[in-house]
Design a protein around this motif. Structure first.
Motif, short mmCIF file in Angstrom:
data_model
loop_
_atom_site.label_atom_id
_atom_site.label_comp_id
_atom_site.label_asym_id
_atom_site.label_seq_id
_atom_site.Cartn_x
_atom_site.Cartn_y
_atom_site.Cartn_z
N TYR A 14 -3.46 2.01 -5.11
CA TYR A 14 -2.55 2.88 -4.40
C TYR A 14 -1.29 3.07 -5.25
O TYR A 14 -0.33 2.35 -5.09
CB TYR A 14 -2.20 2.26 -3.03
N PRO A 15 -1.34 4.04 -6.18
CA PRO A 15 -0.20 4.20 -7.10
C PRO A 15 1.07 4.67 -6.41
O PRO A 15 1.05 5.20 -5.36
CB PRO A 15 -0.69 5.23 -8.10
N HIS A 20 0.84 -1.19 0.00
CA HIS A 20 0.00 0.00 0.00
C HIS A 20 0.88 1.25 0.00
O HIS A 20 1.10 1.87 1.03
CB HIS A 20 -0.95 0.00 1.20
N TYR A 21 1.38 1.57 -1.18
CA TYR A 21 2.20 2.77 -1.30
C TYR A 21 1.30 3.99 -1.18
O TYR A 21 0.18 3.98 -1.67
CB TYR A 21 2.91 2.78 -2.66
N PRO A 22 1.76 5.06 -0.55
CA PRO A 22 0.91 6.24 -0.45
C PRO A 22 0.68 6.84 -1.83
O PRO A 22 1.58 6.82 -2.68
CB PRO A 22 1.71 7.19 0.44
N PRO A 23 -0.51 7.35 -2.10
CA PRO A 23 -0.80 7.95 -3.39
C PRO A 23 0.09 9.17 -3.63
O PRO A 23 0.48 9.85 -2.68
CB PRO A 23 -2.26 8.38 -3.30
N PHE A 52 -8.64 1.38 -16.93
CA PHE A 52 -8.11 2.73 -16.78
C PHE A 52 -8.28 3.15 -15.32
O PHE A 52 -8.96 2.47 -14.55
CB PHE A 52 -8.78 3.72 -17.74
N ILE A 53 -7.68 4.26 -14.95
CA ILE A 53 -7.71 4.75 -13.56
C ILE A 53 -8.32 6.14 -13.52
O ILE A 53 -8.01 6.99 -14.35
CB ILE A 53 -6.28 4.77 -12.97
N ALA A 54 -9.17 6.36 -12.53
CA ALA A 54 -9.75 7.69 -12.29
C ALA A 54 -9.47 8.05 -10.83
O ALA A 54 -9.44 7.19 -9.96
CB ALA A 54 -11.25 7.68 -12.56
#
Length: 149
Positions: A148-149, A23-26, A50-52
């Motif tokens: 969590y990018p 869980h990397y911080p955004p 895709f990501i939103a």
């Protein structure tokens, strides 16, 4: 004595490097990131997700409520204003989209007019969606998870 200290140091470093944190911080702590499936009629891998991102608490709740449901019961899809550029996050693996939803300008809906429908990979249509139509909302897009990018 120096050998013992060196050995202990190396062991500690190895143990620390083995820990996993999935869980990397955004990149932007004010945003929550959600992954959507897209265009289930295509076989090109880059077109499948895709990501939103959003900071809107109502949209975040909508997303989380949808995620509680079984996949085949999820009926809502994102509809909103898109802009050029991937926003630093809208990608599918190595494929970076050339568009992203504008934060606080999209929501999850049950219906949208046909002119908003399309596939996330429709980059040739970006100018049409972003500048002419003003919105994008693929009818078959469904939330699949929070990331969590």
């Amino acid at each position: 004595m120096k050998t013992k200290i060196f050995t202990i140091t190396v062991i500690i470093m190895m143990l620390n490097s083995c820990s996993k944190d999935n869980h990397y911080p955004p990149p932007n702590p004010n945003l929550r990131y959600f992954k959507f499936s897209s265009c289930d009629h295509t076989t090109y891998w880059q077109n499948t997700f895709f990501i939103a991102a959003t900071s809107d608490p109502i949209v975040i709740k909508q997303c989380l409520d949808e995620l509680i449901l079984p996949v085949n019961s999820r009926t809502l899809f994102p509809l909103g204003i898109i802009k050029q550029g991937n926003g630093g996050y809208n990608n599918n693996g190595a494929h970076n989209f050339n568009w992203h939803y504008v934060d606080a300008s999209w929501e999850l809906v049950e219906v949208g007019i046909e002119i908003y429908d399309g596939c996330a990979y429709s980059e040739a249509e970006l100018d049409n969606y972003a500048n002419t139509i003003g919105r994008y909302g693929g009818w078959n897009n469904r939330i699949v998870g929070e990331i969590y990018p």
